[in-house]
Scaffold this motif. Structure first.
Motif, PDB file in Angstrom:
ATOM      1  N   SER A 163       1.015  -1.137   0.115  1.00 43.01           N
ATOM      2  CA  SER A 163       0.280   0.093  -0.158  1.00 43.01           C
ATOM      3  C   SER A 163       0.774   1.051   0.344  1.00 43.01           C
ATOM      4  O   SER A 163       2.183   1.712   0.814  1.00 43.01           O
ATOM      5  CB  SER A 163      -0.710   0.325   1.294  1.00 43.01           C
ATOM      6  OG  SER A 163      -1.429   1.415   1.907  1.00 43.01           O
ATOM      7  N   TYR A 164       0.334   2.241  -0.942  1.00 43.39           N
ATOM      8  CA  TYR A 164       1.001   3.322  -0.113  1.00 43.39           C
ATOM      9  C   TYR A 164       0.435   4.108   0.383  1.00 43.39           C
ATOM     10  O   TYR A 164      -0.378   3.682   1.261  1.00 43.39           O
ATOM     11  CB  TYR A 164       0.017   4.657  -1.877  1.00 43.39           C
ATOM     12  CG  TYR A 164       0.935   4.348  -3.241  1.00 43.39           C
ATOM     13  CD1 TYR A 164       2.021   4.754  -3.182  1.00 43.39           C
ATOM     14  CD2 TYR A 164       0.272   3.423  -3.621  1.00 43.39           C
ATOM     15  CE1 TYR A 164       2.735   4.074  -4.531  1.00 43.39           C
ATOM     16  CE2 TYR A 164       0.711   2.770  -4.997  1.00 43.39           C
ATOM     17  CZ  TYR A 164       2.225   3.891  -5.430  1.00 43.39           C
ATOM     18  OH  TYR A 164       2.812   3.178  -6.565  1.00 43.39           O
ATOM     19  N   LYS A 190      10.329   7.769   9.341  1.00 42.73           N
ATOM     20  CA  LYS A 190      12.071   7.632   8.294  1.00 42.73           C
ATOM     21  C   LYS A 190      12.201   8.004   9.739  1.00 42.73           C
ATOM     22  O   LYS A 190      13.844   8.321   9.861  1.00 42.73           O
ATOM     23  CB  LYS A 190      11.643   7.913   7.219  1.00 42.73           C
ATOM     24  CG  LYS A 190      12.823   8.043   6.447  1.00 42.73           C
ATOM     25  CD  LYS A 190      13.012   8.412   5.134  1.00 42.73           C
ATOM     26  CE  LYS A 190      14.203   8.707   5.057  1.00 42.73           C
ATOM     27  NZ  LYS A 190      14.126   8.993   3.098  1.00 42.73           N
ATOM     28  N   THR A 191      11.854   9.894   9.912  1.00 41.95           N
ATOM     29  CA  THR A 191      12.143  10.757   9.993  1.00 41.95           C
ATOM     30  C   THR A 191      12.046  11.647  12.054  1.00 41.95           C
ATOM     31  O   THR A 191      12.859  12.033  11.890  1.00 41.95           O
ATOM     32  CB  THR A 191      11.797  12.422   9.445  1.00 41.95           C
ATOM     33  OG1 THR A 191      11.086  12.320   9.503  1.00 41.95           O
ATOM     34  CG2 THR A 191      12.975  12.128   7.532  1.00 41.95           C
ATOM     35  N   ASP A 200       7.658   6.947  -1.880  1.00 42.55           N
ATOM     36  CA  ASP A 200       6.778   7.172  -2.568  1.00 42.55           C
ATOM     37  C   ASP A 200       6.102   5.241  -2.732  1.00 42.55           C
ATOM     38  O   ASP A 200       5.262   5.491  -2.485  1.00 42.55           O
ATOM     39  CB  ASP A 200       6.345   7.395  -3.501  1.00 42.55           C
ATOM     40  CG  ASP A 200       6.406   9.442  -3.116  1.00 42.55           C
ATOM     41  OD1 ASP A 200       6.337   9.546  -1.664  1.00 42.55           O
ATOM     42  OD2 ASP A 200       6.948  10.361  -3.881  1.00 42.55           O
ATOM     43  N   GLU A 201       7.274   4.423  -3.611  1.00 49.26           N
ATOM     44  CA  GLU A 201       7.244   3.146  -3.868  1.00 49.26           C
ATOM     45  C   GLU A 201       8.049   2.592  -3.431  1.00 49.26           C
ATOM     46  O   GLU A 201       7.293   1.185  -3.305  1.00 49.26           O
ATOM     47  CB  GLU A 201       8.136   3.324  -5.051  1.00 49.26           C
ATOM     48  CG  GLU A 201       7.452   3.694  -6.799  1.00 49.26           C
ATOM     49  CD  GLU A 201       6.193   4.245  -6.517  1.00 49.26           C
ATOM     50  OE1 GLU A 201       5.507   2.979  -6.298  1.00 49.26           O
ATOM     51  OE2 GLU A 201       5.033   5.283  -6.802  1.00 49.26           O
ATOM     52  N   SER A 202       7.743   3.262  -2.026  1.00 48.82           N
ATOM     53  CA  SER A 202       8.247   1.560  -0.786  1.00 48.82           C
ATOM     54  C   SER A 202       7.423   0.842  -0.208  1.00 48.82           C
ATOM     55  O   SER A 202       5.977   2.127   0.275  1.00 48.82           O
ATOM     56  CB  SER A 202       9.287   1.743   0.404  1.00 48.82           C
ATOM     57  OG  SER A 202       9.160   3.229   1.140  1.00 48.82           O
ATOM     58  N   ALA A 203       7.340   0.238   0.559  1.00 49.38           N
ATOM     59  CA  ALA A 203       5.756  -0.451   1.785  1.00 49.38           C
ATOM     60  C   ALA A 203       6.479  -0.044   3.204  1.00 49.38           C
ATOM     61  O   ALA A 203       7.502  -1.010   3.738  1.00 49.38           O
ATOM     62  CB  ALA A 203       5.651  -2.196   1.695  1.00 49.38           C
ATOM     63  N   TRP A 204       6.232   1.313   3.388  1.00 51.95           N
ATOM     64  CA  TRP A 204       6.187   1.222   4.740  1.00 51.95           C
ATOM     65  C   TRP A 204       5.167   0.614   5.720  1.00 51.95           C
ATOM     66  O   TRP A 204       4.512  -0.191   5.568  1.00 51.95           O
ATOM     67  CB  TRP A 204       5.190   2.499   5.424  1.00 51.95           C
ATOM     68  CG  TRP A 204       5.397   3.324   6.804  1.00 51.95           C
ATOM     69  CD1 TRP A 204       6.096   2.880   7.607  1.00 51.95           C
ATOM     70  CD2 TRP A 204       3.838   3.945   7.201  1.00 51.95           C
ATOM     71  NE1 TRP A 204       5.852   3.489   8.473  1.00 51.95           N
ATOM     72  CE2 TRP A 204       4.442   4.362   8.494  1.00 51.95           C
ATOM     73  CE3 TRP A 204       2.665   3.746   6.714  1.00 51.95           C
ATOM     74  CZ2 TRP A 204       3.406   4.658   9.294  1.00 51.95           C
ATOM     75  CZ3 TRP A 204       1.685   4.544   7.347  1.00 51.95           C
ATOM     76  CH2 TRP A 204       1.912   4.638   9.025  1.00 51.95           C
ATOM     77  N   SER A 205       6.158  -0.557   6.755  1.00 49.89           N
ATOM     78  CA  SER A 205       5.358  -1.429   7.276  1.00 49.89           C
ATOM     79  C   SER A 205       3.890  -1.227   7.853  1.00 49.89           C
ATOM     80  O   SER A 205       3.286  -2.278   8.272  1.00 49.89           O
ATOM     81  CB  SER A 205       6.216  -2.115   7.778  1.00 49.89           C
ATOM     82  OG  SER A 205       7.683  -2.184   7.904  1.00 49.89           O
ATOM     83  N   GLN A 253       5.711   8.735   5.409  1.00 47.92           N
ATOM     84  CA  GLN A 253       6.294   8.118   6.752  1.00 47.92           C
ATOM     85  C   GLN A 253       7.536   6.637   6.636  1.00 47.92           C
ATOM     86  O   GLN A 253       8.393   6.605   7.323  1.00 47.92           O
ATOM     87  CB  GLN A 253       5.397   8.126   8.110  1.00 47.92           C
ATOM     88  CG  GLN A 253       4.655   9.178   8.417  1.00 47.92           C
ATOM     89  CD  GLN A 253       3.206   8.342   9.739  1.00 47.92           C
ATOM     90  OE1 GLN A 253       2.474   8.966   9.814  1.00 47.92           O
ATOM     91  NE2 GLN A 253       4.180   7.875  10.550  1.00 47.92           N
ATOM     92  N   GLY A 254       7.021   6.630   5.072  1.00 47.41           N
ATOM     93  CA  GLY A 254       8.737   5.386   5.200  1.00 47.41           C
ATOM     94  C   GLY A 254       9.410   6.125   4.231  1.00 47.41           C
ATOM     95  O   GLY A 254       9.914   7.090   4.463  1.00 47.41           O
ATOM     96  N   PHE A 255      10.222   5.115   3.859  1.00 46.01           N
ATOM     97  CA  PHE A 255      11.243   4.880   2.952  1.00 46.01           C
ATOM     98  C   PHE A 255      11.178   6.841   1.378  1.00 46.01           C
ATOM     99  O   PHE A 255      12.250   6.954   1.695  1.00 46.01           O
ATOM    100  CB  PHE A 255      12.290   4.048   3.056  1.00 46.01           C
ATOM    101  CG  PHE A 255      13.573   4.221   1.575  1.00 46.01           C
ATOM    102  CD1 PHE A 255      13.927   4.846   1.971  1.00 46.01           C
ATOM    103  CD2 PHE A 255      13.149   3.530   0.507  1.00 46.01           C
ATOM    104  CE1 PHE A 255      15.395   5.429   1.222  1.00 46.01           C
ATOM    105  CE2 PHE A 255      14.341   4.039  -0.908  1.00 46.01           C
ATOM    106  CZ  PHE A 255      15.968   4.324   0.133  1.00 46.01           C
TER     107      PHE A 255
END
Length: 394
Positions: free
Chosen positions: A224-225, A370-371, A248-253, A244-246
């Motif tokens: 999911s985005y 992430k930040t 735009d195309e990553s999968a924030w857990s 909040q993840g790495f």
């Protein structure tokens, strides 16, 4: 922050539970520890709120620890304010001790003003985790009235042309009408409001939001985005981000865990097989991902570039475990229950705070984003951990 000690009495390999349910003794031990830690936190909260900020909203609930290791308190408007009252209700539910119910009522009452706060989508997190659990356990009619008003307030954020409930009001230069995957968690309040009132409007809004999110938030691999931005006049998707993840195309857990939990509860409330299918698809993505660690406690993002040296997100693990327990009841011939048991064993073995430390938080090594809030305890990790323990017992 000190690293968690191995709890020898609970030093059970995660694989131990792949063929059997969590022992009741394990659950009792975890709640006993949770009581001790929560008593410590109550003392810390009392100390932290002796002096309230002048000219600013009162601080009502704990959220995390500061860089200096002090308790970070938040006002009622913070999205995390309902989790500590919910934790107190869970302690009451497990122990039956009136003292916990009295404390739960005290901390829940601090959030009543939020029932009118139309500037946030987080009504479920704040008021269903607190007043919702309180009503479930006490049938207090005043709690039901507050929940109904909260649902009415949340419904004002519904955008009919787009079919979604608006999430954030901030960063207007970046998003026109952002919807975050987290918002799936707030639909439970709307479903409850229809049960309480017989008014199907709340139900229809919740279903519309879930269906539109299913259509627009998920990639072909069922990750999911985090954020989808909408044009509210046409319903057109403008852009998709992972805030909040790495990247735009990553999968924030934790975003994946919110989706898993959200579609599981949507299936419970609607029995729409589309929602069950999506919940299972998310579960497969999370559990079978090549970057899922052996102990089933995810890195903060499945695509973070520094794996295996990235921070974990224990909050994602506790949300996932709680969702998997419920999902297992809808798919009996699955391994969801066994996987949830394995997650809980890992959390108890490696990620719990020693009693008497960390200002009373139960779990360590969560990551907010992430930040910020990296490798810290977070109150919502504790809340969903206790919920998962209760679900395991049931």
């Amino acid at each position: 922050m000190k690293k968690p000690l191995m709890i020898t009495s609970l030093a059970l390999l995660a694989g131990t539970f792949l063929t059997s349910a969590l022992p009741d003794r394990f659950i009792r031990d975890q709640f006993k520890k949770a009581e001790a830690q929560t008593e410590l936190m109550l003392a810390q909260v009392a100390e932290a709120t002796k002096t309230q900020p002048v000219g600013k909203p009162a601080l009502v609930s704990p959220r995390t620890l500061t860089d200096a290791g002090e308790l970070h308190m938040v006002p009622a408007r913070d999205w995390t304010s309902g989790f500590f009252p919910g934790q107190l209700w869970y302690l009451y539910e497990f122990t039956g001790r009136k003292e916990w119910a009295d404390l739960a009522r005290q901390f829940t009452a601090r959030l009543e003003s939020e029932k009118m706060n139309a500037g946030t989508h987080d009504m479920g997190f704040k008021l269903y985790c607190s007043y919702g659990n309180g009503y479930r356990l006490t049938n207090d009619p005043a709690y039901k009235d507050i929940l109904i008003q909260a649902a009415r307030t949340l419904s004002k954020r519904y955008k009919p042309k787009a079919g979604i409930i608006r999430s954030w009001d901030h960063n207007t230069a970046k998003w026109l009408c952002p919807v975050i995957i987290d918002n799936m968690m707030n639909l439970e309040l709307l479903f409850a409001a229809t049960r309480f009132t017989g008014d199907s409007t709340f139900y229809k809004i919740a279903v519309s939001h879930a269906q539109t999110t299913l259509k627009n938030h998920f990639r072909p691999d069922n990750s999911s985005y985090h954020v989808v931005d909408y044009d509210t006049l046409t319903g057109r998707v403008i852009k998709k981000n992972t805030h909040q993840g790495f990247n735009d195309e990553s999968a924030w857990s934790r975003g994946q865990a919110w989706g898993l939990y959200g579609y599981t509860l949507c299936y419970r409330e609607t029995k729409n097989p589309q929602f069950l299918k999506q919940a299972e698809a998310i579960a497969r993505f999370m559990l079978n991902h090549k970057n899922m660690p052996a102990d089933l406690v995810p890195y903060y993002d499945y695509d973070a570039p520094g794996i295996p040296n990235e921070t974990r997100d224990v909050s994602a693990a506790s949300v996932m475990a709680s969702a998997l327990y419920e999902l297992s009841t809808y798919v009996p011939k699955s391994n969801y229950r066994a996987k949830a048991d394995a997650v809980m064993a890992s959390l108890a073995k490696t990620y719990t705070s020693p009693v008497g430390q960390n200002r009373g938080f139960l779990l360590l090594h969560s990551t907010g984003a992430k930040t910020f809030e990296r490798d810290v305890p977070l109150i919502y990790a504790d809340y969903y951990y206790l919920e998962a323990l209760l679900r395991a017992r049931k």
